[in-house]
Design an enzyme around this catalytic site. Structure first.
Site, mmCIF file in Angstrom:
data_model
loop_
_atom_site.group_PDB
_atom_site.id
_atom_site.type_symbol
_atom_site.label_atom_id
_atom_site.label_comp_id
_atom_site.label_asym_id
_atom_site.label_seq_id
_atom_site.Cartn_x
_atom_site.Cartn_y
_atom_site.Cartn_z
ATOM 1 N N LYS A 181 0.827 -1.206 0.000
ATOM 2 C CA LYS A 181 0.000 0.000 0.000
ATOM 3 C C LYS A 181 0.869 1.267 0.000
ATOM 4 C CE LYS A 181 -3.908 -2.081 -0.373
ATOM 5 N NZ LYS A 181 -4.439 -3.052 0.523
HETATM 6 C C1 LIG Z 1 -5.582 -4.002 0.944
HETATM 7 C C2 LIG Z 1 -7.041 -3.799 0.957
HETATM 8 C C3 LIG Z 1 -7.833 -4.109 2.088
HETATM 9 C C4 LIG Z 1 -7.359 -4.880 3.264
HETATM 10 O O1 LIG Z 1 -6.208 -4.506 3.855
HETATM 11 P P1 LIG Z 1 -5.230 -5.588 4.529
HETATM 12 O O2 LIG Z 1 -4.310 -4.710 5.304
HETATM 13 O O3 LIG Z 1 -4.544 -6.305 3.405
HETATM 14 O O4 LIG Z 1 -6.048 -6.474 5.383
HETATM 15 C C5 LIG Z 1 -9.176 -3.774 2.054
HETATM 16 N N1 LIG Z 1 -9.735 -3.199 0.976
HETATM 17 C C6 LIG Z 1 -9.026 -2.915 -0.123
HETATM 18 C C7 LIG Z 1 -9.717 -2.259 -1.276
HETATM 19 C C8 LIG Z 1 -7.663 -3.226 -0.182
HETATM 20 O O5 LIG Z 1 -6.972 -2.972 -1.292
#
Ligand SMILES: *Cc1c(COP(=O)(O)O)cnc(C)c1O
Length: 375
Positions: A181
């Site tokens: 991210k």
């Molecule tokens: C990455 C992501 C999540 C979840 O996050 P994690 O930290 O991987 O649990 C939720 N929604 C979207 C759209 C994502 O891209």
């Protein structure tokens, strides 16, 4: 091989982790508290920030803090990572998939209006590809129908909407800090809210519901004589991971933000000339893009994907709509024509801070050649 996404971790993160390791406390503690304070300062506004183990955990706790559970329904775009749907169903509530808009892939409120029932309690807009669209309209819709808003802002860390940072306003906003991210803590997430009762719930629920355990752990103390009134989880953040997150936050404005913005601008500039490629609407600059999806028309998506792979360029598909998954398929549901069309055309091109503009030039050129070579 050029990777579609990637963690960008350096010396500074390694030193931060080493420093926590040397202190001999790996659980949640002062490092997590400082990460929360620094996130709060970065976002601005009066929101409280609660760090948790993943973005999915943030969404689940955010919903539960609003009292959402069995028997309730939550509106959510079908074009999202399965995490959004699983977080809703983890609370016992039913995710109600909605179709998305053709121009930007975000939740279509006019479609959502048809899916309202007396059981609808919340709406979860997903800031797909970091674009928030008309967020004010989502809040107006929520107000009109008496819904809580839990923003899935997993893609939108560092983005702004009408001059205000995502997370500095709104009802409940959830970020993810997983490996790829906009900033990462290894794994991690955060719930951000101005609602005191939501904040209190999340603080206790992430530590097994042990009342006010957060305060003690931040002083490296433990609770021995405590009460528990609610179901809780082990969803807190480790200090080890918080130290990575703190370092990434320091690098964000200077390195990651400008890099992501510049790469996305270049993609858009080059691909705008290609008539068989469509770009999603996006306010680059306000948006710090987490992914770079494009739409390839003329039935050529899979061909383009294969050609890129042959040339050593990895791509992705964000996302398979959730209503097509066995667990979330609903017999007799209103159709999802836009999401299904998009699903047949989308292709995510590489985007991460270790890429250079020359890589983008090369990838855009490959896309162009692939389209031309396909019948
Ligand atoms: C990455 C992501 C999540 C979840 O996050 P994690 O930290 O991987 O649990 C939720 N929604 C979207 C759209 C994502 O891209």
């Amino acid at each position: 091989m050029i990777r579609v996404s990637k963690s960008v971790i350096g010396q500074a993160e390694q030193e931060a982790v080493r420093s926590v390791l040397s202190q001999g406390f790996l659980g949640t503690g002062p490092e997590t508290q400082m990460f929360e304070q620094e996130l709060g300062n970065y976002l601005g506004g009066d929101s409280e920030v609660m760090c948790v183990s993943t973005g999915t955990a943030a969404l689940q706790l955010g919903l539960q803090a609003c009292g959402i559970g069995a028997g309730d329904e939550v509106l959510v775009p079908t074009l999202t990572f399965v995490a959004s749907f699983q977080a809703i169903s983890a609370t016992g509530a039913a995710p109600v998939g909605c179709d998305v808009r053709d121009d930007d892939g975000l939740l279509d409120l006019s479609d959502a209006a048809h899916r309202l029932t007396p059981r609808t309690k919340a709406i979860m807009p997903v800031h797909y590809a970091s674009h928030v669209g008309d967020l004010d309209a989502v809040y107006e819709f929520a107000q009109r129908h008496g819904l809580r808003v839990i923003e899935d802002a997993a893609h939108a860390f560092g983005c702004t909407h009408r001059g205000r940072k995502i997370g500095s306003f709104g009802d409940v906003v959830c970020f993810s800090f997983d490996g790829i991210k906009n900033i990462t803590s290894g794994e991690g997430g955060a719930v951000v809210t101005c609602d005191r009762s939501v904040a209190q719930f999340v603080q206790d629920a992430r530590l097994l519901g042990v009342e006010r355990d957060t305060e003690r752990r931040y002083r490296r103390e433990r609770s021995w004589d405590f009460d528990v009134q609610e179901q809780g989880w082990r969803y807190h953040m480790s200090d080890l991971l918080a130290s990575i997150g703190r370092t990434q936050l320091k690098r964000f404005d200077a390195e990651f933000r400008p890099k992501r913005v510049a790469l996305a601008r270049r993609y858009r500039e080059l691909l705008a000339r290609q008539t068989q490629v469509r770009l999603f609407a996006s306010d680059i600059g306000d948006v710090v893009p987490h992914i770079q999806p494009i739409r390839v028309g003329g039935g050529k998506r899979d061909g383009v994907r294969a050609k890129l792979e042959e040339s050593g360029v990895q791509t992705g598909i964000h996302y398979k709509p959730n209503h097509l998954l066995t667990k979330f398929r609903v017999e007799g549901a209103r159709p999802f024509p836009v999401a299904e069309t998009i699903y047949g055309e989308i292709l995510t091109l590489p985007l991460h801070p270790d890429l250079g503009l020359a890589d983008v030039d090369e990838i855009a050129c490959l896309v162009d050649q692939a389209i031309k070579s396909l019948p």
